[in-house]
Design a protein around this motif. Structure first.
Motif, PDB file in Angstrom:
ATOM      1  N   HIS A  16      -9.425  -1.317 -12.311  1.00 30.25           N
ATOM      2  CA  HIS A  16      -9.470  -2.448 -11.374  1.00 30.25           C
ATOM      3  C   HIS A  16      -9.661  -3.713 -12.176  1.00 30.25           C
TER       4      HIS A  16
ATOM      5  N   PHE B 269      -7.017  -0.663  -0.252  1.00 28.74           N
ATOM      6  CA  PHE B 269      -8.218   0.149  -0.473  1.00 28.74           C
ATOM      7  C   PHE B 269      -8.284   1.327   0.495  1.00 28.74           C
TER       8      PHE B 269
ATOM      9  N   TYR C 149     -13.135  -2.738  -0.279  1.00 28.08           N
ATOM     10  CA  TYR C 149     -13.527  -1.360  -0.579  1.00 28.08           C
ATOM     11  C   TYR C 149     -14.561  -0.869   0.435  1.00 28.08           C
TER      12      TYR C 149
ATOM     13  N   GLU D 119       0.840  -1.214   0.000  1.00 30.21           N
ATOM     14  CA  GLU D 119       0.000   0.000   0.000  1.00 30.21           C
ATOM     15  C   GLU D 119       0.871   1.258   0.000  1.00 30.21           C
TER      16      GLU D 119
END
Lengths: 431, 431, 431, 431
Positions: B325, B308, B351, B267
């Protein structure tokens, strides 16, 4: 101070080894000549190649669990310089020292004098915002939650000031670069906003960059993890490269060989940074598991060779970049002087082996899709025991053919132990 | 073709679950309301979030050791589209398909018609220069030693042409992006000149970029290793970022979750690419050891959530980037239709969980140096079982409350098995 | 000593949360009932599950680079017990403490009295031969080059004696086990003879084993690396297992979740040790990169759940083994009391989730080769937010519904800070 | 068949290199003599050291993405034997071949005859239950969900039978061992019951063991992952060791150098298995990222040396174990014959270097806690270019001083290409 190495120690040690060395050097020269290589030219190049030792490296390192001090550890920067002088006297590969501020803070004139007396100069400076400095009135705030990327602007300002002070000290002693490594990061997902922290870091770095003398360079050093165990602000070369791009032409990336994820191909990072004209320098060491800070070349000597293969292969591009070569190791179980002498030798060894690579043949095999022979070109250079060239380079510069043996014969450590009482708990601090 | 899912199958399946679902949705709504969250708004956002399925994903994957085919595997792109239609009919999260050329080459008009009939459109195109295509007269040369970075300009030209052809096909069917992943690299140190190979790659990519339609984007996809086991030309996000910078404003970086070194914080890479305005999209999957291409969220669901969390946290910046995506998985032991339905659901789950994060509180804990509470803000969002929201989103869009159960009840696989004889040895090809 | 937690603090804190909690518990109970699960039975099992806290864990940890002390750190074992008492008073999951000798050496009677007053008892003892103890007249020799595997028999004898002393102390305070973790290893290939060092370790362990009381167990704890960075004598579970086999029926293996190579499947090791009837216990923590000693469940909560899935799934076999549950973490940036309360809760969470697994269904999917549904059985247990069960277990035992909030409201840390002046440089020592 | 290597090719090739080789051999001999080493004794030991080549290794390997065939690939076991004969004729280090059943199934008498004609014999047999064999009437059931550990007893029985058949074939051709590697594992947490799967594996292995001839050994080969990407039944040496213990005195563990987690210290595993008298043999190869199956010694030659350092250091213990030496590589970009010749040479190189280690000095430094000199003892052996010894060993046995050059001069590959038409899609299957 403990007596430095008496030249007669080196002479005696060399005398006992001279004949064998001469035979080995001649024999190697003959074998190299058959491959079209001139051992004299190689020796000259190796002699010209140097690497800086870290002032903090002459103390015994430790881990979070314990530090087991060695005998006769230096108690301050001047004793550290003495030890660095011994390393250089014997190995003749390390004429410069890299200082760490505030650990090595002292009167600049005295520093220069002592270094000059020992035949030493100063390489890149290192700032320290990964520890608190309660005794420094200019750094009252804690870095527990970060420094250059701290959420609090006051802490960031303090950290910027510390870096500027480090530069100022460096200017006074003839350094031309500063290495910035920060420990900022997080231990929990969510602890840090990964984006905002990086913006704050960039802002702080810009403030430091603004204070950089015209002929200086600033190195940003990335590290994957530790002491932060979830995220690090400057965690990889991509982030370091973004930083150097954002700062400007005097900003470069420093590659510490131990600061990468498992299995990462380090020489490829070196190649990328050369291409981007952003390779600033190296912290040499070796590792098996992480940032182990083991002795250069001790774990995977072929990997070290491959890094030098990129450097030598880059040719002119590298000369324009003139990356800084610095050792950054933690000596936990050896005499640091011995480890540093040997590590510098291992680094030179990798360089010398890289010089042996037949680059015309290599390119040919690469373009001809002959992986086996391309590999063999590298391996045959790597397999060559260039020890006699390394020894000859030391010999010609006044050093020892077998510097570890000469060091042990000199009694330096015993003398140091007698004059420097143990300071339990001191030391540590390995970048 | 096997009968598509009859709406009555979904109705029957939903009817049996309606009461429990309504209770769960209401109960979750109440608990979220206490945290100041509106389940209706969340459901709307989740409903609007979609992810593309890969055409190659509906076949059974394999490894270098073996491929164990499943029943009723699709034998061509039209049968693949049928399967994708089933996934969308039941899950309502995957209205687009990502094609792979030349695997999916067909008449564009027919492709569009069939897709439209199934309620599908086309997401980013994928070129293939990691396999030889002996039956394609436009690709007579082998990619054994590389494609876009090959030493031979003729091979590079062929690979460029193939990418341009892929773009042309994409244009004809309404795609707006191409993903370029190359297998170029080396198996031996020395096999490839790391710098020259990258320059050749950049040159080839520039030639493709020059042919990119004005409203298209090109994604460069990095991967640490495999099929090359010593070095890969585009091995990390830093190299991918360099590439996107060099190419220009329509070039972006694609992050495949499985293409990193062990332990890398993914991330953080996402955060860096968002900052650089170069995040182009994702290939979602999960992994334990390497590029395992396992089902998204199956191994480390918290990691998927954290990705996310960065995306949702980026706010406006992300809207400008609108990253693609896409799922990219290899289904070796499951029915691919089931895996893709469930994976899309897991991605939506992450999400939805990220939408629950109290960002005001999070920033406050971050700036206040309260790591424990910052961590707890994320964990409490992650711990929330948002299943009822996902189910409601499917329900409202005409899908199934329990899409796997409905799929099994539909008999689609059995029908497919009856109509599609096994083609031993086919399949494979998982990016 | 700082005032312990006044029951009224807990009462007030709970009162404010009682209604919401009751609703959440009821709602969860209803949803679980639909799955055939009795929330009362689950709550009872969770209430009975406890985990020991480490005495050293209530101090602030650090890294080799620095330690940033927190406020009000305990200055000795009695203050550490006070802090452990607070953790137990609020969380009611940690009624035992694991001591470290010589750090926690004190009069056994006093230790027992203080612990009893705080509602605490003592779990497995820990010896320490990874640091030198210059002030201990019984340990004059240095462990710099090893302890139980040292080349010098005198050092080995000293280390054995220290372990026997640790057992003796443990006997006096009611402990029933000793955990032996040694730092012995090497930093250089060749430094240690890997075979001879292991033989010496086994000999030493046999001497300790010979002194083990009849109703005691000895745990051998493996670790891949650190503080030794090339090889570790007990580096993996295979070596630990060999050790436990060689020693006899009272010897078992302890699994620290952070002591493995990257990507290793830890729950599989747990399964193997259960099969061999040699699973002795756990050191719980979490990690992203290595032995990071982060808070349990903070990095990869699904992994923690999977370990408990093995434990719960083992059924009777586990009851015969009754593995010790201990936390072993380093709290560098949080209040250790808060981290330990929360970590114990996360461990209970994983246990509670594992109790939800439908084992009949799971076996059926496994035997029926239905990986997707087998995976779904585990995931649906993991996704369930069992927070209300954890809270109810605390509530019924007299603890706090929100123990962190109650702790912060109690003012304990501020009181501790007032009564315990900072001791710079102290602390460290995290296993 | 393509003409084997004409002795005159070797003679011509050697003649051109004889003088330089003689000089190098003499020069090395002199330098070794100074270190107290007798080059004649070393050459004799090296000459006696051999390693088996894998029949599957002479075909071009591939990855899950693609296989790029080479020219003149062998189309069956007899052509494979021819290629192995070339490898042996030139390198004289590989007099045995390891077969893979059913790939290499053929009439045993013919196999023996052809091998004898080529100067070859047969090393350990390999069974294959990681692929389906639809054309084999004795293996109608699929191994998609496992083989020796499959939930279905019928599949397990089939896999056991296949292993027994493999043993029977081996008996007929003079082999004395079977290597069992299974691909059984899982791709999802929960897919497999880790404990029950292992029990079933053990039961199956016991059935095979029961059918093992009295003078045979069975090797259990562990592997961390791939083709299963979540768990593998025999994932590590600990599990392999448990297996060998459970089976009995004819069961041993086989170490494939590429089958470990990142950073694992492989020579330590070797040391442990020697101690347990359970080291059965090796699959040699090299790797950077995982089970890359790259050429032995090509990536980390020091690591290979350290494995041999353990073997040589074990002395008598090793002689009792007489571990099998086998190469197991995947040659994707090179001529497999060249890679195998060179790999065998690299393995001998590591062995020769290990013979140079001054073990008295090493023990002294180890016991004297002198890590630097202990490391130096190993490094000085490793740095020695023992190439002349390897060449001399080949020369004396009738092989080539430069076997790659001689091979290229022989025209063997061109002849093979002419006689063996390409078989697209064939090949693969690399263990």
């Amino acid at each position: 101070m403990p007596s430095p190495i008496d030249p007669s120690v080196i002479e005696t040690s060399n005398a006992a080894r001279a004949r064998d060395h001469a035979a080995d050097f001649a024999s190697l020269g003959e074998r190299l000549a058959r491959r079209g290589l001139d051992i004299e030219a190689l020796t000259a190049k190796v002699s010209a190649f140097t690497v800086a030792v870290p002032s903090w490296g002459v103390g015994t390192g430790g881990t979070r669990f314990a530090r087991f001090p060695g005998r006769g550890e230096p108690r301050g920067i001047f004793e550290k310089l003495d030890d660095c002088g011994v390393i250089q006297a014997l190995g003749r590969a390390t004429p410069a020292v890299s200082l760490h501020i505030p650990w090595d803070k002292a009167d600049p004139a005295e520093l220069k004098d002592r270094a000059a007396a020992l035949g030493l100069s100063f390489d890149a400076m290192n700032s320290n915002t990964f520890q608190d400095h309660p005794s420094d009135p200019r750094q009252p705030l804690s870095y527990k939650y970060g420094s250059l990327s701290h959420a609090d602007p006051a802490v960031r300002a303090q950290a910027v000031e510390h870096n500027l002070e480090t530069i100022a000290i460096g200017e006074a002693i003839g350094s031309k670069a500063i290495t910035v490594w920060i420990a900022d990061g997080s231990n929990f997902a969510g602890q840090s906003d990964l984006s905002r922290a990086f913006e704050r870091y960039l802002d702080s770095m810009k403030a430091i960059y603004a204070g950089l003398p015209a002929d200086w360079r600033i190195f940003s050093e990335h590290k994957m993890y530790e002491p932060a165990f979830y995220s690090t602000v400057v965690s990889d070369w991509g982030t370091s490269y973004m930083t150097a791009q954002e700062l400007g032409p005097k900003a470069f990336c420093l590659v510490d060989l131990g600061h990468h994820a498992p299995n990462v191909n380090i020489e490829q990072i070196v190649a990328r940074l050369i291409r981007a004209s952003k390779l600033g320098g190296f912290h040499f060491n070796d590792s098996k598991y992480g940032d182990d800070d083991l002795d250069a070349g001790s774990i995977d000597p072929f990997r070290l060779f491959l890094v030098f293969n990129e450097l030598v292969g880059a040719g002119d591009a590298l000369e324009r970049l003139y990356p800084a070569h610095m050792i950054d190791q933690s000596h936990n179980v050896t005499d640091p002087i011995e480890s540093l002498i040997r590590s510098a030798d291992e680094i030179r060894r990798a360089y010398a082996q890289a010089l042996l690579v037949d680059r015309i043949a290599l390119s040919g095999h690469q373009d001809g899709n002959d992986p086996l022979m391309a590999s063999e070109v590298l391996k045959s250079a790597f397999r060559t025991d260039v020890g006699p060239i390394l020894a000859e380079a030391r010999l010609r510069a006044g050093g020892a053919l077998d510097p570890i043996a000469a060091y042990r014969a000199s009694g330096y450590r015993e003398a140091a132990a007698a004059e420097r009482p143990a300071v339990p708990g001191s030391g540590g601090g390995i970048v």
